[in-house]
Design a protein around this motif. Structure first.
Motif, PDB file in Angstrom:
ATOM      1  N   SER A 140      37.647  33.943 -35.345  1.00 25.57           N
ATOM      2  CA  SER A 140      38.682  34.970 -35.340  1.00 25.57           C
ATOM      3  C   SER A 140      38.740  35.596 -33.954  1.00 25.57           C
ATOM      4  O   SER A 140      37.771  36.238 -33.530  1.00 25.57           O
ATOM      5  N   HIS A 141      39.850  35.375 -33.245  1.00 25.90           N
ATOM      6  CA  HIS A 141      39.957  35.974 -31.911  1.00 25.90           C
ATOM      7  C   HIS A 141      40.110  37.491 -31.999  1.00 25.90           C
ATOM      8  O   HIS A 141      39.651  38.208 -31.122  1.00 25.90           O
ATOM      9  N   SER A 142      40.724  37.989 -33.079  1.00 26.62           N
ATOM     10  CA  SER A 142      40.900  39.440 -33.209  1.00 26.62           C
ATOM     11  C   SER A 142      39.571  40.156 -33.458  1.00 26.62           C
ATOM     12  O   SER A 142      39.370  41.278 -33.006  1.00 26.62           O
ATOM     13  N   LYS A 143      38.653  39.502 -34.168  1.00 27.13           N
ATOM     14  CA  LYS A 143      37.330  40.084 -34.422  1.00 27.13           C
ATOM     15  C   LYS A 143      36.325  39.697 -33.346  1.00 27.13           C
ATOM     16  O   LYS A 143      35.272  40.313 -33.220  1.00 27.13           O
ATOM     17  N   GLY A 144      36.609  38.608 -32.611  1.00 30.64           N
ATOM     18  CA  GLY A 144      35.676  38.125 -31.595  1.00 30.64           C
ATOM     19  C   GLY A 144      34.452  37.470 -32.201  1.00 30.64           C
ATOM     20  O   GLY A 144      33.361  37.530 -31.637  1.00 30.64           O
ATOM     21  N   THR A 145      34.637  36.831 -33.384  1.00 29.44           N
ATOM     22  CA  THR A 145      33.497  36.208 -34.062  1.00 29.44           C
ATOM     23  C   THR A 145      33.785  34.769 -34.470  1.00 29.44           C
ATOM     24  O   THR A 145      34.933  34.377 -34.644  1.00 29.44           O
ATOM     25  N   THR A 146      32.717  34.032 -34.638  1.00 32.28           N
ATOM     26  CA  THR A 146      32.753  32.694 -35.213  1.00 32.28           C
ATOM     27  C   THR A 146      31.658  32.628 -36.263  1.00 32.28           C
ATOM     28  O   THR A 146      30.536  33.060 -36.009  1.00 32.28           O
ATOM     29  N   GLU A 147      32.000  32.108 -37.449  1.00 28.83           N
ATOM     30  CA  GLU A 147      31.018  31.926 -38.518  1.00 28.83           C
ATOM     31  C   GLU A 147      30.837  30.443 -38.784  1.00 28.83           C
ATOM     32  O   GLU A 147      31.814  29.717 -38.937  1.00 28.83           O
ATOM     33  N   ILE A 148      29.585  30.044 -38.834  1.00 30.27           N
ATOM     34  CA  ILE A 148      29.223  28.655 -39.108  1.00 30.27           C
ATOM     35  C   ILE A 148      28.429  28.631 -40.406  1.00 30.27           C
ATOM     36  O   ILE A 148      27.457  29.372 -40.551  1.00 30.27           O
ATOM     37  N   ILE A 149      28.834  27.780 -41.339  1.00 29.02           N
ATOM     38  CA  ILE A 149      28.071  27.540 -42.562  1.00 29.02           C
ATOM     39  C   ILE A 149      27.504  26.129 -42.434  1.00 29.02           C
ATOM     40  O   ILE A 149      28.251  25.182 -42.167  1.00 29.02           O
ATOM     41  N   ALA A 150      26.191  25.992 -42.615  1.00 29.16           N
ATOM     42  CA  ALA A 150      25.544  24.688 -42.458  1.00 29.16           C
ATOM     43  C   ALA A 150      24.423  24.535 -43.472  1.00 29.16           C
ATOM     44  O   ALA A 150      23.904  25.521 -44.000  1.00 29.16           O
ATOM     45  N   GLN A 151      24.063  23.291 -43.724  1.00 30.53           N
ATOM     46  CA  GLN A 151      22.978  23.001 -44.661  1.00 30.53           C
ATOM     47  C   GLN A 151      21.651  23.533 -44.130  1.00 30.53           C
ATOM     48  O   GLN A 151      20.874  24.124 -44.865  1.00 30.53           O
ATOM     49  N   THR A 152      21.407  23.294 -42.832  1.00 31.66           N
ATOM     50  CA  THR A 152      20.203  23.811 -42.177  1.00 31.66           C
ATOM     51  C   THR A 152      20.638  24.563 -40.923  1.00 31.66           C
ATOM     52  O   THR A 152      21.749  24.372 -40.430  1.00 31.66           O
ATOM     53  N   ALA A 153      19.766  25.390 -40.401  1.00 33.09           N
ATOM     54  CA  ALA A 153      20.115  26.202 -39.230  1.00 33.09           C
ATOM     55  C   ALA A 153      20.486  25.316 -38.045  1.00 33.09           C
ATOM     56  O   ALA A 153      19.692  24.470 -37.631  1.00 33.09           O
ATOM     57  N   PRO A 154      21.696  25.489 -37.498  1.00 32.51           N
ATOM     58  CA  PRO A 154      22.092  24.706 -36.327  1.00 32.51           C
ATOM     59  C   PRO A 154      21.248  25.068 -35.112  1.00 32.51           C
ATOM     60  O   PRO A 154      20.712  26.184 -35.022  1.00 32.51           O
ATOM     61  N   ASP A 155      21.150  24.146 -34.179  1.00 33.29           N
ATOM     62  CA  ASP A 155      20.428  24.366 -32.932  1.00 33.29           C
ATOM     63  C   ASP A 155      21.211  25.412 -32.119  1.00 33.29           C
ATOM     64  O   ASP A 155      22.309  25.138 -31.642  1.00 33.29           O
ATOM     65  N   GLU A 156      20.636  26.599 -31.995  1.00 30.97           N
ATOM     66  CA  GLU A 156      21.338  27.695 -31.318  1.00 30.97           C
ATOM     67  C   GLU A 156      21.698  27.346 -29.876  1.00 30.97           C
ATOM     68  O   GLU A 156      22.787  27.667 -29.408  1.00 30.97           O
ATOM     69  N   ALA A 157      20.801  26.671 -29.172  1.00 28.47           N
ATOM     70  CA  ALA A 157      21.072  26.307 -27.772  1.00 28.47           C
ATOM     71  C   ALA A 157      22.262  25.351 -27.683  1.00 28.47           C
ATOM     72  O   ALA A 157      23.103  25.481 -26.791  1.00 28.47           O
ATOM     73  N   ALA A 158      22.349  24.398 -28.620  1.00 30.46           N
ATOM     74  CA  ALA A 158      23.464  23.440 -28.620  1.00 30.46           C
ATOM     75  C   ALA A 158      24.781  24.152 -28.913  1.00 30.46           C
ATOM     76  O   ALA A 158      25.816  23.847 -28.311  1.00 30.46           O
ATOM     77  N   VAL A 159      24.749  25.110 -29.826  1.00 26.56           N
ATOM     78  CA  VAL A 159      25.959  25.877 -30.152  1.00 26.56           C
ATOM     79  C   VAL A 159      26.392  26.687 -28.936  1.00 26.56           C
ATOM     80  O   VAL A 159      27.573  26.696 -28.565  1.00 26.56           O
ATOM     81  N   ARG A 160      25.447  27.354 -28.293  1.00 23.03           N
ATOM     82  CA  ARG A 160      25.770  28.145 -27.098  1.00 23.03           C
ATOM     83  C   ARG A 160      26.374  27.264 -25.998  1.00 23.03           C
ATOM     84  O   ARG A 160      27.379  27.635 -25.390  1.00 23.03           O
ATOM     85  N   ARG A 161      25.768  26.101 -25.761  1.00 27.45           N
ATOM     86  CA  ARG A 161      26.278  25.185 -24.723  1.00 27.45           C
ATOM     87  C   ARG A 161      27.707  24.747 -25.046  1.00 27.45           C
ATOM     88  O   ARG A 161      28.561  24.708 -24.164  1.00 27.45           O
TER      89      ARG A 161
END
Length: 84
Positions: A36-57
């Motif tokens: 949501s660009h108006s909220k400035g957020t992104t929500e990810i739903i996944a089976q297991t916790a995604p690799d935070e560094a990969a998401v940031r990159r």
């Protein structure tokens, strides 16, 4: 399942949301991703916790800036005609 919520700086429109969603889908396995660009957020739903560094990159490669990341357990809400 887990929900990862990112606060992102630099989203200005629906195309920004689509670019971020596509980049995250390519970077990590997800069940669902929505921005949501108006909220400035992104929500990810996944089976297991995604690799935070990969998401940031993936997000930052598109010229956006990740301000914060929060990960929490996620439980799918079922539909019921009866209130508990």
């Amino acid at each position: 399942m887990v929900k990862m919520t990112l606060r992102i700086d630099g989203m200005a429109c629906g195309m920004c949301e689509a670019h971020i969603n596509d980049a995250i889908r390519r970077a990590v396995p997800v069940k669902k991703v929505s921005s949501s660009h108006s909220k400035g957020t992104t929500e990810i739903i996944a089976q297991t916790a995604p690799d935070e560094a990969a998401v940031r990159r993936a997000v930052e490669a598109g010229g956006y800036r990740v301000l914060s990341v929060q990960t929490e357990p996620y439980e799918k809400k079922g539909f019921s005609l009866f209130q508990k």
